[in-house]
Design a protein around this motif. Structure first.
Motif: not given
Length: 309
Positions: A295-309
């Motif tokens: 269950d490793v999350e590899v969702g979209k990454y945003h260009a801001y630190p600590d921000t994943y979706r």
């Protein structure tokens, strides 16, 4: 006043191309990948297509003591074996390639049609082989992980802490991590966010991220579903009681270990047929040779630190 056609002062490109020889590439197959897993495994030849994995039964019952001066106190013991060891049977990845003789006769310059058809089909079979080594429900890596060797991420995204937990499960000479490229990218971002960017190592002329000196090997055959995937850690090799690949040696028409190409003849419709077969399997010799981070999350990454979706 009548329209006048433009005066052509020189030979145009379109007409000139009719006399030019185009440089023709061999067919490009976009699904070809490096298939690092098959390169990194040790491959064991299997006679008669059967691999019997003999194991010690109740290894904790083998008793030895530090003897005192009185030799009458020496313990006695014996090493027992499992009476019904698991047997692995080689799995076949096969297809029949058909080529019309008219096509191979007339259109084999500059590229041999039969050669290219065989090459592309073999590449596809080898891609399927790597997928089976990972996903086969009987012998694949994901189906062979012991329940005690399953780890779950602390926060969702793959972190150095999660990889250290995997290393605690496969601590005897771990060889490499195996996961989807998206998980490697997510791990790299997490390491950078924590200020511990992972170093790289060169293998087979390519660069790989590492953690604790262990390379992170990418494979697009590791499944991704709903933005989540898995990370495997392997110990490999027969001498290390690790994960080994299995193949059948000495096949008729052998092109490479475990892979054969056999001409089946030409039909009345002038179709030449070739049987292409690859026989392989995989065995995990001891339970602690393989672990998985689920269950490793590899969702979209945003260009801001600590921000994943």
């Amino acid at each position: 006043m009548a329209d006048t056609a433009p005066v052509q002062l020189a030979l145009g490109d379109s007409a000139a191309r009719q006399l030019a020889n185009a440089t023709k590439t061999a067919p490009i197959l976009a699904t070809i990948s490096p298939r690092w897993l098959t390169h990194l495994l040790q491959w064991v030849p299997v006679e008669a297509g059967i691999y019997r994995l003999n194991k010690v039964r109740n290894p904790q019952d083998v008793q030895v003591l530090c003897a005192k001066r009185d030799e009458s106190e020496l313990p006695t013991t014996f090493v027992d074996y499992e009476t019904q060891p698991r047997e692995y049977f080689l799995n076949a990845v096969s297809t029949v390639l058909d080529v019309h003789t008219r096509v191979s006769d007339l259109y084999s310059s500059p590229h041999d049609q039969i050669k290219e058809q065989l090459r592309l089909t073999i590449e596809t079979i080898k891609e399927k082989q790597e997928s089976e080594l990972i996903n086969n429900p009987d012998y694949g890596l994901l189906a062979s992980v012991h329940p005690d060797q399953v780890v779950y991420p602390l926060t969702g995204a793959p972190t150095p802490d999660d990889f250290d937990e995997l290393l605690s499960k496969v601590w005897k000479e771990p060889a490499f991590f195996l996961t989807h490229p998206l998980a490697i990218a997510a791990f790299g971002r997490e390491c950078t966010r924590r200020g511990v960017p992972p170093p790289t190592v060169s293998l087979f002329g390519s660069q790989f991220l590492t953690w604790r000196g262990i390379p992170l090997v990418p494979s697009d055959k590791v499944p991704v579903a709903d933005g989540k995937t898995k990370v495997l850690l392997l110990r490999v090799g027969d001498k290390r009681q690790g994960v080994v690949g299995l193949y059948q040696p000495g096949l008729p028409g052998e092109q490479s270990p475990g892979l054969s190409v056999r001409f089946m003849g030409i039909s009345r419709n002038a179709i030449a047929s070739y049987l292409i077969s690859l026989y392989c399997s995989l065995a995990v010799q001891t339970e602690d040779a393989l672990a998985v981070l689920e269950d490793v999350e590899v969702g979209k990454y945003h260009a801001y630190p600590d921000t994943y979706r």
